[in-house]
Design a protein around this motif. Structure first.
Motif, PDB file in Angstrom:
ATOM      1  N   GLN A 108      64.845  24.170  62.685  1.00 29.15           N
ATOM      2  CA  GLN A 108      65.162  24.730  61.333  1.00 29.15           C
ATOM      3  C   GLN A 108      66.500  24.881  60.926  1.00 29.15           C
ATOM      4  O   GLN A 108      67.507  24.824  61.789  1.00 29.15           O
ATOM      5  CB  GLN A 108      64.394  26.368  61.486  1.00 29.15           C
ATOM      6  CG  GLN A 108      63.232  26.320  61.723  1.00 29.15           C
ATOM      7  CD  GLN A 108      62.124  25.835  60.876  1.00 29.15           C
ATOM      8  OE1 GLN A 108      62.404  26.021  59.487  1.00 29.15           O
ATOM      9  NE2 GLN A 108      61.354  24.831  61.095  1.00 29.15           N
ATOM     10  N   LEU A 109      66.950  25.041  59.679  1.00 28.92           N
ATOM     11  CA  LEU A 109      68.063  25.230  59.182  1.00 28.92           C
ATOM     12  C   LEU A 109      68.099  26.588  58.473  1.00 28.92           C
ATOM     13  O   LEU A 109      67.136  26.847  57.489  1.00 28.92           O
ATOM     14  CB  LEU A 109      68.622  24.215  58.274  1.00 28.92           C
ATOM     15  CG  LEU A 109      70.363  24.515  57.777  1.00 28.92           C
ATOM     16  CD1 LEU A 109      70.708  23.077  57.700  1.00 28.92           C
ATOM     17  CD2 LEU A 109      70.152  24.956  56.215  1.00 28.92           C
ATOM     18  N   GLN A 128      69.361  15.307  62.105  1.00 32.55           N
ATOM     19  CA  GLN A 128      69.369  15.071  60.525  1.00 32.55           C
ATOM     20  C   GLN A 128      69.641  16.423  59.998  1.00 32.55           C
ATOM     21  O   GLN A 128      70.487  16.585  58.955  1.00 32.55           O
ATOM     22  CB  GLN A 128      67.948  14.746  60.101  1.00 32.55           C
ATOM     23  CG  GLN A 128      67.935  14.455  58.438  1.00 32.55           C
ATOM     24  CD  GLN A 128      69.063  13.200  58.224  1.00 32.55           C
ATOM     25  OE1 GLN A 128      68.980  12.217  59.004  1.00 32.55           O
ATOM     26  NE2 GLN A 128      69.347  13.133  57.062  1.00 32.55           N
ATOM     27  N   LEU A 129      69.254  17.701  60.476  1.00 35.32           N
ATOM     28  CA  LEU A 129      69.818  19.011  59.822  1.00 35.32           C
ATOM     29  C   LEU A 129      71.248  19.098  60.003  1.00 35.32           C
ATOM     30  O   LEU A 129      71.772  19.737  59.334  1.00 35.32           O
ATOM     31  CB  LEU A 129      68.980  20.152  60.528  1.00 35.32           C
ATOM     32  CG  LEU A 129      67.247  20.216  59.810  1.00 35.32           C
ATOM     33  CD1 LEU A 129      66.518  21.261  60.757  1.00 35.32           C
ATOM     34  CD2 LEU A 129      67.378  20.349  58.367  1.00 35.32           C
ATOM     35  N   VAL A 130      71.669  18.842  61.481  1.00 34.76           N
ATOM     36  CA  VAL A 130      73.079  19.174  61.713  1.00 34.76           C
ATOM     37  C   VAL A 130      73.883  18.196  60.644  1.00 34.76           C
ATOM     38  O   VAL A 130      74.861  18.834  59.995  1.00 34.76           O
ATOM     39  CB  VAL A 130      73.274  18.654  63.087  1.00 34.76           C
ATOM     40  CG1 VAL A 130      74.920  18.748  63.443  1.00 34.76           C
ATOM     41  CG2 VAL A 130      72.626  19.575  64.113  1.00 34.76           C
ATOM     42  N   LEU A 160      67.899  32.984  54.271  1.00 31.93           N
ATOM     43  CA  LEU A 160      67.017  31.723  53.928  1.00 31.93           C
ATOM     44  C   LEU A 160      66.660  30.925  55.175  1.00 31.93           C
ATOM     45  O   LEU A 160      67.803  30.718  55.877  1.00 31.93           O
ATOM     46  CB  LEU A 160      67.498  31.109  52.813  1.00 31.93           C
ATOM     47  CG  LEU A 160      67.468  31.677  51.382  1.00 31.93           C
ATOM     48  CD1 LEU A 160      68.332  31.006  50.183  1.00 31.93           C
ATOM     49  CD2 LEU A 160      66.292  31.959  50.872  1.00 31.93           C
ATOM     50  N   ARG A 161      65.369  30.270  55.027  1.00 29.99           N
ATOM     51  CA  ARG A 161      65.151  29.302  56.224  1.00 29.99           C
ATOM     52  C   ARG A 161      64.695  28.145  55.682  1.00 29.99           C
ATOM     53  O   ARG A 161      63.669  28.374  54.704  1.00 29.99           O
ATOM     54  CB  ARG A 161      64.235  29.698  57.242  1.00 29.99           C
ATOM     55  CG  ARG A 161      63.833  28.822  58.289  1.00 29.99           C
ATOM     56  CD  ARG A 161      62.549  29.615  59.182  1.00 29.99           C
ATOM     57  NE  ARG A 161      61.574  30.170  58.403  1.00 29.99           N
ATOM     58  CZ  ARG A 161      60.671  29.694  57.924  1.00 29.99           C
ATOM     59  NH1 ARG A 161      60.250  28.041  58.010  1.00 29.99           N
ATOM     60  NH2 ARG A 161      59.435  29.995  57.291  1.00 29.99           N
ATOM     61  N   TYR A 162      64.914  26.928  56.200  1.00 27.88           N
ATOM     62  CA  TYR A 162      64.458  25.608  55.575  1.00 27.88           C
ATOM     63  C   TYR A 162      64.043  24.874  56.730  1.00 27.88           C
ATOM     64  O   TYR A 162      64.551  24.832  57.789  1.00 27.88           O
ATOM     65  CB  TYR A 162      65.611  24.922  54.864  1.00 27.88           C
ATOM     66  CG  TYR A 162      66.106  25.468  53.779  1.00 27.88           C
ATOM     67  CD1 TYR A 162      65.645  25.618  52.358  1.00 27.88           C
ATOM     68  CD2 TYR A 162      67.235  26.433  54.123  1.00 27.88           C
ATOM     69  CE1 TYR A 162      66.430  26.216  51.486  1.00 27.88           C
ATOM     70  CE2 TYR A 162      68.011  27.087  53.218  1.00 27.88           C
ATOM     71  CZ  TYR A 162      67.488  26.818  51.780  1.00 27.88           C
ATOM     72  OH  TYR A 162      67.990  27.572  50.607  1.00 27.88           O
ATOM     73  N   ASP A 163      62.983  23.742  56.574  1.00 31.32           N
ATOM     74  CA  ASP A 163      62.495  23.152  57.707  1.00 31.32           C
ATOM     75  C   ASP A 163      63.289  21.868  57.589  1.00 31.32           C
ATOM     76  O   ASP A 163      64.025  21.566  56.644  1.00 31.32           O
ATOM     77  CB  ASP A 163      60.803  23.033  57.499  1.00 31.32           C
ATOM     78  CG  ASP A 163      60.340  22.201  56.331  1.00 31.32           C
ATOM     79  OD1 ASP A 163      61.142  21.774  55.552  1.00 31.32           O
ATOM     80  OD2 ASP A 163      59.111  22.085  56.289  1.00 31.32           O
ATOM     81  N   ALA A 164      62.905  20.833  58.409  1.00 33.01           N
ATOM     82  CA  ALA A 164      63.295  19.491  58.626  1.00 33.01           C
ATOM     83  C   ALA A 164      63.212  18.632  57.441  1.00 33.01           C
ATOM     84  O   ALA A 164      64.241  17.833  57.196  1.00 33.01           O
ATOM     85  CB  ALA A 164      62.927  18.762  59.850  1.00 33.01           C
ATOM     86  N   TRP A 203      79.777  33.054  55.865  1.00 33.18           N
ATOM     87  CA  TRP A 203      78.482  32.354  55.638  1.00 33.18           C
ATOM     88  C   TRP A 203      78.194  31.242  56.602  1.00 33.18           C
ATOM     89  O   TRP A 203      79.298  30.572  57.054  1.00 33.18           O
ATOM     90  CB  TRP A 203      78.543  32.013  54.035  1.00 33.18           C
ATOM     91  CG  TRP A 203      78.153  33.144  53.241  1.00 33.18           C
ATOM     92  CD1 TRP A 203      79.338  33.804  52.783  1.00 33.18           C
ATOM     93  CD2 TRP A 203      76.875  33.931  52.710  1.00 33.18           C
ATOM     94  NE1 TRP A 203      78.807  34.728  52.055  1.00 33.18           N
ATOM     95  CE2 TRP A 203      77.380  34.609  51.964  1.00 33.18           C
ATOM     96  CE3 TRP A 203      75.759  33.339  52.917  1.00 33.18           C
ATOM     97  CZ2 TRP A 203      76.506  35.538  51.549  1.00 33.18           C
ATOM     98  CZ3 TRP A 203      74.765  34.333  52.607  1.00 33.18           C
ATOM     99  CH2 TRP A 203      75.176  35.525  51.497  1.00 33.18           C
ATOM    100  N   GLU A 204      77.162  31.013  56.968  1.00 36.44           N
ATOM    101  CA  GLU A 204      76.971  29.882  58.196  1.00 36.44           C
ATOM    102  C   GLU A 204      75.813  29.358  57.954  1.00 36.44           C
ATOM    103  O   GLU A 204      74.458  29.669  57.309  1.00 36.44           O
ATOM    104  CB  GLU A 204      76.787  30.667  59.572  1.00 36.44           C
ATOM    105  CG  GLU A 204      76.878  29.510  60.523  1.00 36.44           C
ATOM    106  CD  GLU A 204      77.142  30.380  61.852  1.00 36.44           C
ATOM    107  OE1 GLU A 204      78.159  29.855  62.501  1.00 36.44           O
ATOM    108  OE2 GLU A 204      76.486  31.185  62.277  1.00 36.44           O
ATOM    109  N   LEU A 205      75.538  27.937  57.971  1.00 37.49           N
ATOM    110  CA  LEU A 205      74.348  27.076  57.932  1.00 37.49           C
ATOM    111  C   LEU A 205      74.274  26.827  59.531  1.00 37.49           C
ATOM    112  O   LEU A 205      74.885  26.070  60.105  1.00 37.49           O
ATOM    113  CB  LEU A 205      74.757  25.565  57.408  1.00 37.49           C
ATOM    114  CG  LEU A 205      74.839  25.947  55.783  1.00 37.49           C
ATOM    115  CD1 LEU A 205      75.748  24.661  55.086  1.00 37.49           C
ATOM    116  CD2 LEU A 205      73.605  26.070  54.811  1.00 37.49           C
ATOM    117  N   LEU A 206      73.311  27.309  59.963  1.00 35.15           N
ATOM    118  CA  LEU A 206      72.835  27.581  61.284  1.00 35.15           C
ATOM    119  C   LEU A 206      71.580  26.698  61.771  1.00 35.15           C
ATOM    120  O   LEU A 206      70.532  26.810  61.115  1.00 35.15           O
ATOM    121  CB  LEU A 206      72.462  29.150  61.870  1.00 35.15           C
ATOM    122  CG  LEU A 206      71.959  29.072  63.159  1.00 35.15           C
ATOM    123  CD1 LEU A 206      73.187  28.557  64.152  1.00 35.15           C
ATOM    124  CD2 LEU A 206      71.687  30.495  63.468  1.00 35.15           C
TER     125      LEU A 206
END
Length: 191
Positions: free
Chosen positions: A154-155, A89-91, A166-170, A73-76
Protein backbone atom coordinates in the motif's frame (compact mmCIF):
# COMPACT_ATOMS: atom_id res chain seq x y z
CA UNK A 1 -45.80 78.84 7.30
CA UNK A 2 -42.51 77.10 7.97
CA UNK A 3 -41.58 74.43 5.33
CA UNK A 4 -39.74 72.28 7.88
CA UNK A 5 -42.84 71.90 10.01
CA UNK A 6 -45.08 70.98 7.07
CA UNK A 7 -42.95 67.95 6.10
CA UNK A 8 -44.61 64.64 7.06
CA UNK A 9 -42.87 62.40 9.59
CA UNK A 10 -40.82 59.47 8.12
CA UNK A 11 -42.37 56.04 8.26
CA UNK A 12 -40.84 53.86 10.95
CA UNK A 13 -41.90 50.60 9.32
CA UNK A 14 -39.39 50.94 6.50
CA UNK A 15 -36.42 51.16 8.91
CA UNK A 16 -37.60 48.05 10.77
CA UNK A 17 -37.91 46.16 7.49
CA UNK A 18 -34.34 47.09 6.57
CA UNK A 19 -33.10 45.93 9.97
CA UNK A 20 -34.89 42.59 9.59
CA UNK A 21 -33.40 42.13 6.09
CA UNK A 22 -29.88 42.80 7.40
CA UNK A 23 -30.36 40.29 10.22
CA UNK A 24 -31.75 37.71 7.76
CA UNK A 25 -28.76 38.16 5.41
CA UNK A 26 -26.31 37.68 8.30
CA UNK A 27 -28.05 34.90 10.22
CA UNK A 28 -29.78 33.11 7.33
CA UNK A 29 -26.70 31.32 5.91
CA UNK A 30 -25.57 30.26 9.39
CA UNK A 31 -28.97 28.84 10.23
CA UNK A 32 -29.18 27.07 6.86
CA UNK A 33 -25.71 25.54 7.28
CA UNK A 34 -26.55 24.38 10.80
CA UNK A 35 -29.78 22.80 9.60
CA UNK A 36 -27.97 21.09 6.68
CA UNK A 37 -25.45 19.60 9.11
CA UNK A 38 -28.01 18.61 11.75
CA UNK A 39 -30.61 17.10 9.41
CA UNK A 40 -28.20 15.91 6.69
CA UNK A 41 -29.84 17.43 3.62
CA UNK A 42 -28.26 19.04 0.54
CA UNK A 43 -24.91 17.48 1.49
CA UNK A 44 -22.82 16.72 -1.63
CA UNK A 45 -22.06 13.06 -2.26
CA UNK A 46 -18.91 13.71 -4.28
CA UNK A 47 -15.42 13.92 -2.86
CA UNK A 48 -12.27 15.72 -3.89
CA UNK A 49 -9.72 12.97 -3.20
CA UNK A 50 -8.95 9.70 -4.89
CA UNK A 51 -7.59 7.39 -2.17
CA UNK A 52 -9.21 5.80 0.87
CA UNK A 53 -9.54 8.44 3.59
CA UNK A 54 -8.21 7.48 7.01
CA UNK A 55 -10.18 9.90 9.17
CA UNK A 56 -9.93 8.29 12.58
CA UNK A 57 -6.66 9.87 13.75
CA UNK A 58 -4.47 6.79 13.41
CA UNK A 59 -0.74 7.31 13.33
CA UNK A 60 2.06 5.33 11.69
CA UNK A 61 2.33 3.19 14.81
CA UNK A 62 -1.22 1.91 14.20
CA UNK A 63 0.08 0.06 11.13
CA UNK A 64 3.30 -1.07 12.82
CA UNK A 65 5.70 1.57 11.50
CA UNK A 66 8.05 3.36 13.87
CA UNK A 67 9.66 6.32 12.14
CA UNK A 68 12.34 8.75 13.17
CA UNK A 69 13.61 11.90 11.53
CA UNK A 70 12.34 15.38 10.84
CA UNK A 71 8.57 15.74 10.51
CA UNK A 72 7.32 16.31 6.96
CA UNK A 73 4.66 14.96 4.64
CA UNK A 74 5.52 11.45 3.56
CA UNK A 75 4.61 8.95 0.86
CA UNK A 76 4.98 5.71 2.80
CA UNK A 77 5.00 2.35 1.02
CA UNK A 78 4.20 -0.62 3.25
CA UNK A 79 5.03 -4.18 2.25
CA UNK A 80 3.95 -6.66 4.92
CA UNK A 81 5.01 -9.75 2.95
CA UNK A 82 8.26 -8.60 1.39
CA UNK A 83 8.83 -6.18 -1.45
CA UNK A 84 7.46 -7.90 -4.56
CA UNK A 85 6.92 -6.31 -7.97
CA UNK A 86 3.85 -4.34 -6.83
CA UNK A 87 5.83 -2.95 -3.90
CA UNK A 88 8.70 -1.96 -6.19
CA UNK A 89 6.26 -0.20 -8.50
CA UNK A 90 4.83 1.74 -5.54
CA UNK A 91 8.34 2.73 -4.38
CA UNK A 92 9.07 4.03 -7.87
CA UNK A 93 5.70 5.82 -7.97
CA UNK A 94 6.32 7.45 -4.57
CA UNK A 95 9.64 8.80 -5.80
CA UNK A 96 8.11 10.09 -9.05
CA UNK A 97 5.30 11.79 -7.12
CA UNK A 98 7.86 13.42 -4.84
CA UNK A 99 9.76 14.69 -7.89
CA UNK A 100 6.47 15.84 -9.44
CA UNK A 101 5.88 18.19 -6.51
CA UNK A 102 8.55 20.45 -8.04
CA UNK A 103 9.22 23.37 -5.69
CA UNK A 104 7.14 21.77 -2.93
CA UNK A 105 9.26 18.57 -3.00
CA UNK A 106 11.17 19.70 0.10
CA UNK A 107 7.97 19.52 2.15
CA UNK A 108 7.52 15.81 1.43
CA UNK A 109 9.58 12.66 1.41
CA UNK A 110 9.17 9.02 0.51
CA UNK A 111 9.75 5.91 2.60
CA UNK A 112 9.54 2.13 2.54
CA UNK A 113 8.46 -0.01 5.49
CA UNK A 114 9.01 -3.76 5.14
CA UNK A 115 8.75 -6.67 7.50
CA UNK A 116 11.38 -8.74 5.73
CA UNK A 117 14.87 -7.96 4.52
CA UNK A 118 15.07 -6.85 0.91
CA UNK A 119 16.85 -8.86 -1.72
CA UNK A 120 20.51 -7.74 -1.76
CA UNK A 121 20.50 -6.52 -5.37
CA UNK A 122 17.31 -4.51 -4.85
CA UNK A 123 18.65 -3.06 -1.57
CA UNK A 124 21.81 -1.92 -3.40
CA UNK A 125 19.71 -0.44 -6.18
CA UNK A 126 17.67 1.53 -3.65
CA UNK A 127 20.86 2.83 -2.02
CA UNK A 128 22.20 3.91 -5.40
CA UNK A 129 19.10 5.23 -7.19
CA UNK A 130 16.90 6.33 -4.26
CA UNK A 131 19.29 8.05 -1.84
CA UNK A 132 16.52 10.00 -0.07
CA UNK A 133 14.29 6.97 0.47
CA UNK A 134 13.77 6.45 4.21
CA UNK A 135 13.60 2.84 5.38
CA UNK A 136 11.56 1.68 8.38
CA UNK A 137 10.84 -1.69 9.98
CA UNK A 138 7.24 -2.94 9.78
CA UNK A 139 5.62 -4.87 12.63
CA UNK A 140 3.42 -7.40 10.85
CA UNK A 141 1.36 -8.18 13.96
CA UNK A 142 0.29 -4.54 14.34
CA UNK A 143 -0.20 -4.18 10.59
CA UNK A 144 -2.45 -7.23 10.26
CA UNK A 145 -4.47 -6.23 13.35
CA UNK A 146 -5.43 -2.89 11.77
CA UNK A 147 -8.65 -3.03 9.69
CA UNK A 148 -7.48 -0.03 7.60
CA UNK A 149 -4.40 -1.95 6.40
CA UNK A 150 -5.04 -4.42 3.54
CA UNK A 151 -2.75 -7.39 3.00
CA UNK A 152 -0.90 -6.26 -0.13
CA UNK A 153 1.56 -3.41 -0.63
CA UNK A 154 0.00 0.00 0.00
CA UNK A 155 1.00 3.62 -0.44
CA UNK A 156 0.01 5.95 2.39
CA UNK A 157 0.10 9.73 2.63
CA UNK A 158 1.26 10.63 6.14
CA UNK A 159 1.11 14.15 7.58
CA UNK A 160 4.01 15.79 9.51
CA UNK A 161 2.48 14.73 12.83
CA UNK A 162 2.64 11.08 11.75
CA UNK A 163 -1.10 10.71 11.12
CA UNK A 164 -2.33 8.53 8.26
CA UNK A 165 -4.35 10.63 5.82
CA UNK A 166 -4.98 8.66 2.60
CA UNK A 167 -4.27 5.09 1.43
CA UNK A 168 -3.81 3.77 -2.11
CA UNK A 169 -3.39 0.23 -3.40
CA UNK A 170 -0.89 -0.94 -6.02
CA UNK A 171 -3.26 -0.14 -8.90
CA UNK A 172 -3.58 3.54 -7.99
CA UNK A 173 -3.09 6.28 -10.56
CA UNK A 174 0.03 8.34 -9.89
CA UNK A 175 -1.51 11.54 -11.28
CA UNK A 176 -4.44 11.25 -8.87
CA UNK A 177 -2.09 10.71 -5.92
CA UNK A 178 0.00 13.71 -6.98
CA UNK A 179 -3.13 15.86 -7.22
CA UNK A 180 -4.27 14.73 -3.76
CA UNK A 181 -0.85 15.48 -2.22
CA UNK A 182 -0.62 18.87 -3.93
CA UNK A 183 -4.05 19.75 -2.55
CA UNK A 184 -3.05 18.66 0.95
CA UNK A 185 0.15 20.70 0.79
CA UNK A 186 -1.80 23.71 -0.47
CA UNK A 187 -4.30 23.72 2.38
CA UNK A 188 -1.85 22.58 5.08
CA UNK A 189 -0.39 24.99 7.58
CA UNK A 190 2.09 22.38 8.84
CA UNK A 191 5.15 20.81 7.27
Amino acid sequence: MNPTLARPEPRRGRGRLQLLLIIAVVLGPMLLASAMYRFDFWVPESRSYDGALIANGQGRDAIGVTATGKPHWELLVTAPHGCNEECRQLVYLARQINIGLAREAGRAGHALATSQALEPDYAQRLEREYPQLARYPLDTAAYSANPEAPAGPQLWIVDPHGNLVLRYDAKADGKAILDDLKYLLKISQIG
